[in-house]
Design a protein around this motif. Structure first.
Motif, mmCIF file in Angstrom:
data_model
loop_
_atom_site.group_PDB
_atom_site.id
_atom_site.type_symbol
_atom_site.label_atom_id
_atom_site.label_comp_id
_atom_site.label_asym_id
_atom_site.label_seq_id
_atom_site.Cartn_x
_atom_site.Cartn_y
_atom_site.Cartn_z
ATOM 1 N N LEU A 20 4.665 10.998 -10.814
ATOM 2 C CA LEU A 20 4.955 12.347 -11.286
ATOM 3 C C LEU A 20 5.348 13.215 -10.106
ATOM 4 O O LEU A 20 4.816 13.068 -9.005
ATOM 5 N N ALA A 21 6.289 14.134 -10.341
ATOM 6 C CA ALA A 21 6.660 15.116 -9.321
ATOM 7 C C ALA A 21 6.833 16.472 -9.994
ATOM 8 O O ALA A 21 7.097 16.558 -11.200
ATOM 9 N N LEU A 22 6.667 17.534 -9.197
ATOM 10 C CA LEU A 22 6.872 18.895 -9.674
ATOM 11 C C LEU A 22 8.101 19.469 -8.996
ATOM 12 O O LEU A 22 8.374 19.190 -7.826
ATOM 13 N N ALA A 23 8.852 20.294 -9.736
ATOM 14 C CA ALA A 23 10.072 20.857 -9.172
ATOM 15 C C ALA A 23 10.224 22.310 -9.588
ATOM 16 O O ALA A 23 9.779 22.728 -10.655
ATOM 17 N N GLY A 24 10.868 23.090 -8.712
ATOM 18 C CA GLY A 24 11.128 24.496 -8.981
ATOM 19 C C GLY A 24 11.720 25.158 -7.757
ATOM 20 O O GLY A 24 12.044 24.501 -6.765
ATOM 21 N N ARG A 25 11.858 26.480 -7.833
ATOM 22 C CA ARG A 25 12.510 27.205 -6.743
ATOM 23 C C ARG A 25 11.587 27.458 -5.556
ATOM 24 O O ARG A 25 12.048 27.549 -4.416
ATOM 25 N N ASN A 26 10.278 27.590 -5.833
ATOM 26 C CA ASN A 26 9.353 28.030 -4.794
ATOM 27 C C ASN A 26 8.265 26.981 -4.559
ATOM 28 O O ASN A 26 7.321 26.875 -5.349
#
Length: 234
Positions: free
Chosen positions: A44-50
Motif C-alpha cells: 500500500l502507498a499514500l499519495a497527494g500534494r503534501n
C-alpha cells in the motif's frame, strides 16, 4: 505485455488524496486489511500534494499504534505526468480527491491510459456519466476497470438489495425496493465541507447532466410487468 506490466507494479493499492477528511478514514480502514492473513492487500502507498500532511494522516489512522512504514508519494491532479507515474506503479488507484467533477477526470484519464484500475466514493452523477461516455472505449482497450459510487451513498443500499433478494425464492421477486436510512450517534452528526460542496455543485450542474443524457444513444428500458407508483418527491 500485461503480464510484464503486472510484474513491474510495486503496490496493490495507492490511496490518492489520503490526507483529506475522507481520505484519512479510508487509510484507517485499509490498515486493518494490510498484510492480514486472509487479505490480498499486501502493499500500500499514500499519495497527494503534501507529504507532511500525508504523514500526519497515516499517524492519525494508525493511532494508538505507531504508523507502519508505508511509502508516501507526491502527486497532483493538475499534473498529469505525476498521475501517470502513480498508475505505472500500482494495480489500483483509490481516489479520494473531491469534488470529483472539479478534480478527478485527470485521474480517470491516467488510469484508462495506463490500464490500471480506478475506484472512488463519488456520488456525483454528472461526473460519473461524463467519464463513462468519454473514457469507456479507452478503458475497454487497456482493460482498465473504472468503478465509482463505492462510498456511503451507495454501498449500504447495494448490500440491502442483495440481502433482500436472497430472501425471495422462485419467480416471486420484487421489482422495486425502497430504502430508508436512520442515523444514530452519541455525538452531534455534522456534514463535511467537501460533501456539501459536491452536493451544491451536483444541483447547480443539473442542466449539464440532462444535456449529457440527451446527447447519448437511447437505451431500451427494461420491461417491468408491474410497478408501484412512485411516492411524491421520488
Amino acid at each position: 505485455m500485461e503480464e510484464e506490466n503486472a510484474q513491474n507494479l510495486q503496490y496493490d493499492v495507492i490511496i490518492l488524496g489520503a490526507s483529506g477528511f475522507t481520505g484519512k478514514y479510508v487509510v484507517r480502514e485499509a490498515l486493518k486489511f494490510l498484510n492480514a492473513p486472509s487479505s490480498p492487500l499486501k502493499t500500500l502507498a499514500l499519495a497527494g500534494r503534501n507529504p507532511a500532511k500525508l504523514a500526519q494522516s497515516l499517524e492519525w489512522a494508525a493511532h494508538p499504534n505507531p504508523p507502519p512504514q508505508i511509502p508516501i508519494l507526491t502527486a497532483d491532479t493538475t499534473d498529469p505526468q505525476s498521475l501517470r507515474r502513480l498508475c505505472s506503479r500500482t494495480k489500483l488507484i483509490l481516489n479520494c480527491v473531491g469534488p470529483y467533477r472539479l478534480f478527478s477526470e485527470p485521474v480517470v484519464a491516467a488510469c484508462t491510459e495506463s490500464g490500471s484500475d480506478y475506484l472512488d466514493i463519488c456520488g456525483e452523477p454528472e461526473f460519473m456519466e461524463r467519464v463513462e461516455a468519454k473514457y469507456h472505449e479507452k478503458a475497454a482497450e487497456t482493460s482498465s476497470l473504472v468503478v465509482s459510487a463505492c462510498g456511503f451513498d451507495s454501498v449500504p443500499a447495494e448490500l440491502g438489495i442483495i440481502f433482500n433478494s436472497r430472501q425471495w425464492i422462485g419467480p416471486a421477486l420484487p421489482n422495486q425496493v425502497e430504502a430508508y436510512l436512520s442515523l444514530e450517534s452519541d455525538k452531534r452528526i455534522v456534514g463535511n465541507l467537501g460533501t456539501y460542496e459536491s452536493a451544491v455543485l451536483g444541483v447547480a450542474n443539473g442542466p449539464q447532466l440532462q444535456e449529457l443524457r440527451r446527447s447519448r444513444p437511447k437505451r431500451a428500458r427494461p420491461v417491468i410487468p408491474w410497478s408501484h407508483p412512485l411516492r411524491k418527491g421520488q
